[in-house]
Design an enzyme around this catalytic site. Structure first.
Site, PDB file in Angstrom:
ATOM      1  N   ASN A   1       0.835  -1.210   0.000  1.00 62.71           N
ATOM      2  CA  ASN A   1       0.000   0.000   0.000  1.00 62.71           C
ATOM      3  C   ASN A   1       0.866   1.254   0.000  1.00 62.71           C
ATOM      4  OD1 ASN A   1       0.673  -0.814   2.687  1.00 62.71           O
ATOM      5  ND2 ASN A   1      -1.019   0.361   3.545  1.00 62.71           N
ATOM      6  N   VAL A   2       0.408   2.240  -0.764  1.00 62.04           N
ATOM      7  CA  VAL A   2       1.122   3.519  -0.911  1.00 62.04           C
ATOM      8  C   VAL A   2       0.134   4.615  -0.543  1.00 62.04           C
ATOM      9  CG1 VAL A   2       2.357   5.046  -2.490  1.00 62.04           C
ATOM     10  CG2 VAL A   2       2.587   2.559  -2.738  1.00 62.04           C
ATOM     11  N   GLU A   3       0.364   5.235   0.617  1.00 65.01           N
ATOM     12  CA  GLU A   3      -0.583   6.226   1.121  1.00 65.01           C
ATOM     13  C   GLU A   3      -0.240   7.636   0.661  1.00 65.01           C
ATOM     14  OE1 GLU A   3      -0.962   5.490   5.367  1.00 65.01           O
ATOM     15  OE2 GLU A   3      -2.196   3.714   4.941  1.00 65.01           O
TER      16      GLU A   3
ATOM     17  N   CYS B   1      -4.126   0.680  -2.405  1.00 64.24           N
ATOM     18  CA  CYS B   1      -3.967  -0.589  -1.691  1.00 64.24           C
ATOM     19  C   CYS B   1      -2.857  -1.452  -2.296  1.00 64.24           C
ATOM     20  CB  CYS B   1      -5.256  -1.390  -1.748  1.00 64.24           C
ATOM     21  SG  CYS B   1      -6.615  -0.708  -0.787  1.00 64.24           S
TER      22      CYS B   1
ATOM     23  N   CYS C   1     -10.442  -3.466  -4.208  1.00 65.69           N
ATOM     24  CA  CYS C   1      -9.415  -4.426  -4.645  1.00 65.69           C
ATOM     25  C   CYS C   1     -10.055  -5.658  -5.274  1.00 65.69           C
ATOM     26  CB  CYS C   1      -8.535  -4.836  -3.475  1.00 65.69           C
ATOM     27  SG  CYS C   1      -7.394  -3.529  -3.014  1.00 65.69           S
TER      28      CYS C   1
ATOM     29  N   CYS D   1     -10.125  -5.256   0.350  1.00 59.86           N
ATOM     30  CA  CYS D   1     -11.294  -4.381   0.380  1.00 59.86           C
ATOM     31  C   CYS D   1     -12.112  -4.549  -0.901  1.00 59.86           C
ATOM     32  CB  CYS D   1     -10.865  -2.927   0.581  1.00 59.86           C
ATOM     33  SG  CYS D   1     -10.248  -2.135  -0.930  1.00 59.86           S
TER      34      CYS D   1
ATOM     35  N   GLU E   1      -2.931  -4.625  -3.088  1.00 62.55           N
ATOM     36  CA  GLU E   1      -3.387  -5.507  -4.172  1.00 62.55           C
ATOM     37  C   GLU E   1      -3.431  -4.745  -5.487  1.00 62.55           C
ATOM     38  OE1 GLU E   1      -4.711  -4.856  -1.257  1.00 62.55           O
ATOM     39  OE2 GLU E   1      -5.942  -6.483  -0.478  1.00 62.55           O
TER      40      GLU E   1
HETATM   41  O1  DUR Z   1      -7.404  -4.456   0.841  1.00 56.63           O
HETATM   42  C1  DUR Z   1      -6.758  -3.586   1.450  1.00 56.63           C
HETATM   43  C2  DUR Z   1      -7.288  -2.810   2.483  1.00 56.63           C
HETATM   44  C3  DUR Z   1      -6.524  -1.781   3.001  1.00 56.63           C
HETATM   45  N1  DUR Z   1      -5.272  -1.561   2.520  1.00 56.63           N
HETATM   46  C4  DUR Z   1      -4.507  -0.419   2.997  1.00 56.63           C
HETATM   47  C5  DUR Z   1      -5.055   0.900   2.526  1.00 56.63           C
HETATM   48  C6  DUR Z   1      -4.540   1.854   3.583  1.00 56.63           C
HETATM   49  O2  DUR Z   1      -3.225   2.261   3.209  1.00 56.63           O
HETATM   50  C7  DUR Z   1      -4.437   0.984   4.828  1.00 56.63           C
HETATM   51  C8  DUR Z   1      -5.553   1.238   5.830  1.00 56.63           C
HETATM   52  O3  DUR Z   1      -6.798   1.101   5.217  1.00 56.63           O
HETATM   53  O4  DUR Z   1      -4.507  -0.360   4.392  1.00 56.63           O
HETATM   54  C9  DUR Z   1      -4.722  -2.360   1.543  1.00 56.63           C
HETATM   55  O5  DUR Z   1      -3.585  -2.159   1.119  1.00 56.63           O
HETATM   56  N2  DUR Z   1      -5.480  -3.359   1.062  1.00 56.63           N
HETATM   57 ZN    ZN Z   2      -8.094  -2.481  -1.270  1.00 55.92          ZN
END
Ligand code: DUR
Ligand code: ZN
Length: 143
Positions: free
Chosen positions: A51-53, A62, A98, A95, A64
């Site tokens: 995940n890259v915020e 996310c 994804c 989620c 995935e």
């Molecule tokens: O399927 C998912 C659900 C959440 N996140 C990440 C998104 C965010 O950076 C952190 C909290 O929601 O988790 C994912 O990478 N994949």
């Molecule tokens: Zn997701």
């Protein structure tokens, strides 16, 4: 549509290692929830994602989705399985967005959710996204 291939125990072990390792690639200063993913392509290549915020929270990507975008832009369009793991160390479920992104390229993909110790829960995407919407609904044949 062919049936999903069940992975061998060796493949599951490799997928577990790649998935848990991918968490180290996470950029998640806001949630501090590090998610790793690893796709297995039809030819047996592993593609990792994390995940890259973003300071604008809605722009967070996310793990995935990162893995799918990396794989597709490297020329892979067919996948047998994806592993997902998080810093929580317990089984983390993809989620809804994804699931839809996976559905585009791999409607039969197997989703392995790994805990810290490598134990897993597996569900096919068909069970996690029933009656899904895809390219065929737009009369598009995926290349
Ligand atoms: O399927 C998912 C659900 C959440 N996140 C990440 C998104 C965010 O950076 C952190 C909290 O929601 O988790 C994912 O990478 N994949
Ligand atoms: Zn997701």
């Amino acid at each position: 549509m062919s049936a999903p291939a069940i992975l061998t125990s060796g493949e599951i072990k490799a997928l577990s290692a790649k998935t848990l390792e991918a968490r180290s690639l996470s950029y998640s200063p806001y949630s501090k929830f590090r998610v790793g993913a690893a796709l297995i392509t039809l030819d047996g290549t592993y593609v990792q994602g994390a995940n890259v915020e973003n300071a604008s929270y809605g722009a967070c990507i996310c793990a995935e989705q990162t893995a799918i975008v990396k794989a597709v832009t490297a020329g892979h369009r067919h996948f047998t399985a994806i592993g997902v793991a998080s810093s929580a160390g317990t089984y983390t479920s993809p989620c809804g967005i994804c699931r839809q992104v996976l559905r585009e390229f791999a409607p039969n993909i197997l989703i392995y959710m790994f805990a810290e110790d490598g134990t897993f829960v597996m569900e096919p995407l068909t069970a996690m996204l029933p009656r899904s919407f895809g390219p065929e609904d737009l009369d598009v044949i995926r290349e």
